[in-house]
Design an enzyme around this catalytic site. Structure first.
Site, PDB file in Angstrom:
ATOM      1  N   PHE A   1      40.613  45.260  36.462  1.00 47.94           N
ATOM      2  CA  PHE A   1      40.441  43.882  36.107  1.00 47.94           C
ATOM      3  C   PHE A   1      41.640  43.404  35.437  1.00 47.94           C
ATOM      4  CE2 PHE A   1      39.394  39.916  34.345  1.00 47.94           C
ATOM      5  CZ  PHE A   1      38.990  39.591  35.721  1.00 47.94           C
ATOM      6  N   VAL A   2      42.113  42.491  36.150  1.00 47.31           N
ATOM      7  CA  VAL A   2      44.198  42.054  35.016  1.00 47.31           C
ATOM      8  C   VAL A   2      43.529  40.719  35.086  1.00 47.31           C
ATOM      9  CG1 VAL A   2      45.757  43.032  36.140  1.00 47.31           C
ATOM     10  CG2 VAL A   2      45.522  42.155  37.440  1.00 47.31           C
TER      11      VAL A   2
ATOM     12  N   GLY B   1      44.319  29.775  39.834  1.00 44.89           N
ATOM     13  CA  GLY B   1      45.147  31.212  39.599  1.00 44.89           C
ATOM     14  C   GLY B   1      47.093  31.018  39.669  1.00 44.89           C
TER      15      GLY B   1
ATOM     16  N   ARG C   1      44.539  32.545  30.138  1.00 43.26           N
ATOM     17  CA  ARG C   1      45.685  32.253  31.616  1.00 43.26           C
ATOM     18  C   ARG C   1      47.248  31.671  31.407  1.00 43.26           C
ATOM     19  NH1 ARG C   1      42.922  31.275  36.485  1.00 43.26           N
ATOM     20  NH2 ARG C   1      40.604  29.873  36.342  1.00 43.26           N
TER      21      ARG C   1
ATOM     22  N   ASP D   1      42.692  40.506  46.292  1.00 40.25           N
ATOM     23  CA  ASP D   1      42.073  41.383  45.927  1.00 40.25           C
ATOM     24  C   ASP D   1      40.795  42.388  46.843  1.00 40.25           C
ATOM     25  OD1 ASP D   1      40.365  43.155  44.129  1.00 40.25           O
ATOM     26  OD2 ASP D   1      39.086  41.404  44.264  1.00 40.25           O
TER      27      ASP D   1
ATOM     28  N   LYS E   1      46.410  44.759  44.807  1.00 39.25           N
ATOM     29  CA  LYS E   1      45.603  45.939  44.863  1.00 39.25           C
ATOM     30  C   LYS E   1      44.736  46.580  45.917  1.00 39.25           C
ATOM     31  CE  LYS E   1      42.609  43.656  40.751  1.00 39.25           C
ATOM     32  NZ  LYS E   1      41.355  43.430  40.449  1.00 39.25           N
TER      33      LYS E   1
ATOM     34  N   GLU F   1      49.473  32.897  45.942  1.00 40.40           N
ATOM     35  CA  GLU F   1      48.074  33.071  45.750  1.00 40.40           C
ATOM     36  C   GLU F   1      48.405  34.125  45.041  1.00 40.40           C
ATOM     37  OE1 GLU F   1      45.475  32.960  44.841  1.00 40.40           O
ATOM     38  OE2 GLU F   1      44.372  33.366  46.498  1.00 40.40           O
ATOM     39  N   ASP F   2      47.575  34.390  43.482  1.00 40.60           N
ATOM     40  CA  ASP F   2      47.895  35.129  42.451  1.00 40.60           C
ATOM     41  C   ASP F   2      48.074  36.445  42.290  1.00 40.60           C
ATOM     42  OD1 ASP F   2      45.239  34.443  42.366  1.00 40.60           O
ATOM     43  OD2 ASP F   2      44.627  34.001  40.666  1.00 40.60           O
TER      44      ASP F   2
ATOM     45  N   ASP G   1      42.564  34.760  34.548  1.00 41.56           N
ATOM     46  CA  ASP G   1      41.837  34.669  33.713  1.00 41.56           C
ATOM     47  C   ASP G   1      41.172  35.476  33.593  1.00 41.56           C
ATOM     48  OD1 ASP G   1      40.120  33.717  36.221  1.00 41.56           O
ATOM     49  OD2 ASP G   1      39.243  32.665  35.465  1.00 41.56           O
TER      50      ASP G   1
HETATM   51  P1  IMP Z   1      39.552  37.860  47.211  1.00 37.88           P
HETATM   52  O1  IMP Z   1      39.093  36.910  48.267  1.00 37.88           O
HETATM   53  O2  IMP Z   1      37.966  39.420  47.385  1.00 37.88           O
HETATM   54  O3  IMP Z   1      41.144  38.904  47.518  1.00 37.88           O
HETATM   55  O4  IMP Z   1      39.460  37.285  45.821  1.00 37.88           O
HETATM   56  C1  IMP Z   1      40.892  36.855  45.079  1.00 37.88           C
HETATM   57  C2  IMP Z   1      40.482  36.019  44.192  1.00 37.88           C
HETATM   58  O5  IMP Z   1      39.912  36.757  43.437  1.00 37.88           O
HETATM   59  C3  IMP Z   1      41.788  35.768  43.461  1.00 37.88           C
HETATM   60  O6  IMP Z   1      42.521  34.228  43.708  1.00 37.88           O
HETATM   61  C4  IMP Z   1      41.582  35.815  41.573  1.00 37.88           C
HETATM   62  O7  IMP Z   1      41.050  34.346  41.043  1.00 37.88           O
HETATM   63  C5  IMP Z   1      40.604  36.874  41.897  1.00 37.88           C
HETATM   64  N1  IMP Z   1      40.623  37.986  41.458  1.00 37.88           N
HETATM   65  C6  IMP Z   1      40.904  39.072  42.098  1.00 37.88           C
HETATM   66  N2  IMP Z   1      40.511  40.384  41.587  1.00 37.88           N
HETATM   67  C7  IMP Z   1      41.322  39.662  39.704  1.00 37.88           C
HETATM   68  C8  IMP Z   1      41.222  40.210  38.851  1.00 37.88           C
HETATM   69  O8  IMP Z   1      42.292  41.113  38.655  1.00 37.88           O
HETATM   70  N3  IMP Z   1      41.860  38.828  37.837  1.00 37.88           N
HETATM   71  C9  IMP Z   1      41.481  37.897  37.782  1.00 37.88           C
HETATM   72  N4  IMP Z   1      40.871  37.394  39.058  1.00 37.88           N
HETATM   73  C10 IMP Z   1      40.808  38.021  39.836  1.00 37.88           C
HETATM   74 MG    MG Z   2      42.842  33.364  42.637  1.00 41.85          MG
END
Ligand code: IMP
Ligand code: MG
Length: 181
Positions: free
Chosen positions: A156-157, A49, A169, A107, A135, A103-104, A163
């Site tokens: 979700f974005v 990402g 992407r 979440d 978020k 990081e992108d 992606d």
């Molecule tokens: P976390 O471990 O729950 O913080 O997940 C983070 C990863 O989930 C990010 O690096 C993204 O790859 C993916 N992700 C979380 N939210 C989104 C979203 O809204 N769109 C696309 N990918 C997401």
């Molecule tokens: Mg990611």
């Protein structure tokens, strides 16, 4: 910016324009430049990402720097006990390096919470984190973001590296899942 984007079975609408993203990244780049002058930081992008964000972020920095990538594979079957399964590309030597993880989106924070702990075992001189998106309402783990692009709602974005099942992407801006009326 395209009005609506369809990928697989879902429709997305414009959310953050490429010019707003560019403006924000210029700002982040200035901060990083000031902080790391003379330190030659290593930008460590988390694949897939972050590939678009890191490309723009490093070019917004007027710095001598290096760039590397890692890939984390997270198991998300059970939310409360989710764990990171595999790390690829982690043989890189980080000892005494100033590392900026890129990081992108943060979440739940599960992935980064685990990864930031793993990083300290590599004895870097310092570790900071840059994330384009956060978020806050979805966050379940304590994550300190040093350079943040935008706080967004828990929807979700896609686009700008992010992606939906492999697609979107390459969109220049960020799009948000459209509510079905
Ligand atoms: P976390 O471990 O729950 O913080 O997940 C983070 C990863 O989930 C990010 O690096 C993204 O790859 C993916 N992700 C979380 N939210 C989104 C979203 O809204 N769109 C696309 N990918 C997401
Ligand atoms: Mg990611």
């Amino acid at each position: 910016m395209k009005k609506l984007v369809t990928a697989h079975d879902l429709t997305f609408e414009p959310f953050i324009s490429s010019s707003d993203i560019a403006e924000k990244i210029t700002e982040l780049g200035k901060k990083i430049t000031e902080k790391y002058k003379g330190k030659r930081p290593l930008f460590l992008g988390i694949l897939n990402g972050s590939f678009v964000f890191i490309a723009d972020l490093v070019r917004a920095c007027d710095l001598e720097c290096e760039i590397a990538f890692i890939r984390l594979s997270s198991y998300k079957g059970v939310k409360s006990t989710g764990k990171i399964e595999t790390i690829y590309g982690f043989e890189i030597n980080l000892e005494n390096r100033h590392v900026i993880v890129v990081e992108d989106i943060v979440d739940s924070g599960r992935t980064l919470n685990y990864f930031m702990e793993t990083l300290t075992e590599k004895k870097p001189a310092s570790v900071e984190l840059a994330s384009l998106l956060l978020k806050p309402d979805a966050l379940q783990f304590p994550i300190k973001i040093d350079y943040l692009g935008f706080e967004i709602s828990d929807k979700f974005v896609v686009g700008y590296g992010l992606d939906y099942d492999g697609l979107c992407r390459n969109l220049k801006g960020i799009y948000q899942l459209k509510e079905t009326p």
